[in-house]
Scaffold this active site. Structure first.
Site, mmCIF file in Angstrom:
data_model
loop_
_atom_site.group_PDB
_atom_site.id
_atom_site.type_symbol
_atom_site.label_atom_id
_atom_site.label_comp_id
_atom_site.label_asym_id
_atom_site.label_seq_id
_atom_site.Cartn_x
_atom_site.Cartn_y
_atom_site.Cartn_z
ATOM 1 N N GLY A 28 46.610 51.734 44.330
ATOM 2 C CA GLY A 28 46.643 50.722 44.075
ATOM 3 C C GLY A 28 44.879 50.476 45.047
ATOM 4 N N VAL A 81 47.091 54.568 48.092
ATOM 5 C CA VAL A 81 46.035 53.119 48.232
ATOM 6 C C VAL A 81 44.681 52.987 48.079
ATOM 7 C CG1 VAL A 81 46.023 50.706 49.723
ATOM 8 C CG2 VAL A 81 48.356 51.857 48.857
ATOM 9 N N LYS A 82 44.154 53.111 48.068
ATOM 10 C CA LYS A 82 42.420 52.960 48.466
ATOM 11 C C LYS A 82 42.017 51.506 49.327
ATOM 12 C CE LYS A 82 37.840 52.795 46.116
ATOM 13 N NZ LYS A 82 37.096 53.281 45.330
ATOM 14 N N THR A 83 41.516 51.598 50.908
ATOM 15 C CA THR A 83 41.161 50.147 51.019
ATOM 16 C C THR A 83 40.347 50.660 52.178
ATOM 17 O OG1 THR A 83 42.561 47.977 52.582
ATOM 18 C CG2 THR A 83 42.796 50.913 53.374
#
Ligand code: R5P
Length: 295
Positions: A174, A204-206
Site C-alpha cells: 500500500g 506500506v510505503k510512506t
C-alpha cells in the site's frame, strides 16, 4: 462506525516495546501468513537484516519520461546489483529488466492519472492478478489517496488487489499518496498508514516525518520510506538514516538514486545504511570516496 465526537487522542504507542507477534518469521505482521506469502516477503526483506533497498522507477505511469529515467533500458540494469527489489510498471519491467534478474519485483498495478490532471487521486486497477502471477511479482503496489477526492476508489482498488493477492499469496504494497492539497503531518501519516495496514496490505510505503517512531509502532506491518523529491546526497542519506533509526524496514527510493550524479554509488551508500547499520556520515564518506576513486 464510532462517533467522531469526543474521541480521545491516541498517544500511548509503546515505541520501545518490540512488536508482540513477531514469532519466528523476520517480517513484521507476517507470522500468521502462509508459505507463499512468506516466500514473496522474503524476496523483498532480507532474512538476515530484515530490511530492504527498493529502487522505484514507476514514475512513468503518471509522469511519462522523467529526468534520469529517459532511458529505462540503460539506467535500470546498472542498479540491479545494489538493490533488493525493482519497483516498476509491467511495461518497464517486461521491456527493460532481464528475466534472469533474481531479486524482488514490486509491480505497480494502479494507474489512471497523469501530470496533466490537477487531481491525481482517481485511479483504477490496471493490471490483472493473472499478469502479476505471470510476472512472478513479489508484491503488487497500489497507490492509496486517504483524505483526497479519490479516497473511495483508491480504497476500493486497494481492497480488490488485496483480495486477489490473498487468493494467490501475493502480498500488496500500500503506497500512501500525498497530493498537492493533502496534509503531510505525522497525524496524516499515522492515519493513512494504519488504514492501509488494516485493509490488509502486507507492507506500506510512506514518507519520513516527525514522530516517525510512533507511526512505525502503530503500523502492524513493515514500513518502507519513499525517497521523494531529489535532495542533495547528504540530506537524502540523513533521511535514510533517520528512517531506519525510527524503525523503517527499508527505503523505496527513486529520484534520490536515479537523479543523483552517481546513481550506483548512491544506491551502495543507501545499502550500507539499510543493511549494514552505517550512519549517514559514514555512508556519505563512502559515496564521496567511491565517486572519486570509482569504487
Ligand atoms: C509513489 O508515489 C510512486 O511509487 C512513485 O512513482 C515513486 O515512489 C516515487 O519515488 P521517489 O519519490 O523516491 O522518486
Amino acid at each position: 462506525m464510532a462517533d467522531k465526537d469526543g474521541l480521545k487522542v491516541a498517544k500511548d504507542y509503546h515505541v520501545d516495546t518490540a512488536f508482540a507477534n513477531q514469532g519466528s518469521f523476520h517480517v513484521k505482521g507476517a507470522n500468521n501468513l502462509d508459505w507463499g506469502m512468506k516466500k514473496h516477503l522474503s524476496n523483498i526483506f532480507d532474512p538476515v537484516s530484515g530490511n530492504t533497498v527498493m529502487f522505484a522507477f514507476d514514475h512513468g505511469y503518471f509522469m511519462g519520461s522523467t529526468a534520469g529515467l529517459e532511458r529505462l533500458d540503460l539506467v535500470i540494469p546498472k542498479l540491479q546489483e545494489q538493490v533488493d527489489v525493482f519497483m516498476g510498471t509491467r511495461g518497464a519491467l517486461r521491456t527493460c529488466v532481464s528475466p534472469a534478474f533474481k531479486k524482488g519485483i514490486a509491480l505497480r498495478v494502479t494507474s489512471g492519472s497523469s501530470m496533466l490532471n490537477d487531481d491525481l487521486s482517481h485511479e483504477v486497477v490496471a493490471v490483472d492478478i493473472e499478469d502479476a502471477i505471470r510476472m512472478n511479482a513479489d508484491c503488487i503496489a497500489v497507490q492509496t489517496f486517504i483524505g483526497a477526492d479519490g479516497q473511495l476508489s483508491s480504497i476500493d482498488n486497494l481492497s480488490k488487489c488485496i483480495n486477489a493477492g490473498m487468493r494467490y499469496s501475493i502480498p500488496t504494497l500500500g503506497v500512501v499518496a500525498v497530493g498537492k492539497q493533502m496534509e503531510r503531518t505525522p497525524r496524516f501519516f499515522k492515519l493513512a498508514t494504519r488504514i492501509v495496514a488494516e485493509m490488509g496490505a502486507s507492507l506500506v510505503k510512506t514518507y519520513y516525518c516527525d514522530d516517525f517512531e510512533e507511526i512505525v509502532a502503530a503500523c502492524p506491518v513493515p514500513i518502507v520510506v519513499a525517497g521523494g523529491k531529489k535532495l542533495p546526497e547528504p540530506e537524502a542519506l540523513e533521511m535514510a538514516y533517520r528512517s531506519m533509526q525510527g524503525g523503517a524496514r527499508g527505503l523505496d527510493m527513486g529520484r534520490n538514486i536515479f537523479q543523483s550524479e552517481h546513481p550506483v554509488e548512491m544506491a551502495k551508500a543507501i545499502r550500507m545504511i539499510v543493511h549494514h547499520g552505517a550512519t549517514d556520515k559514514e555512508a556519505y564518506e563512502f559515496y564521496l570516496d567511491a565517486t572519486k576513486s570509482g569504487k
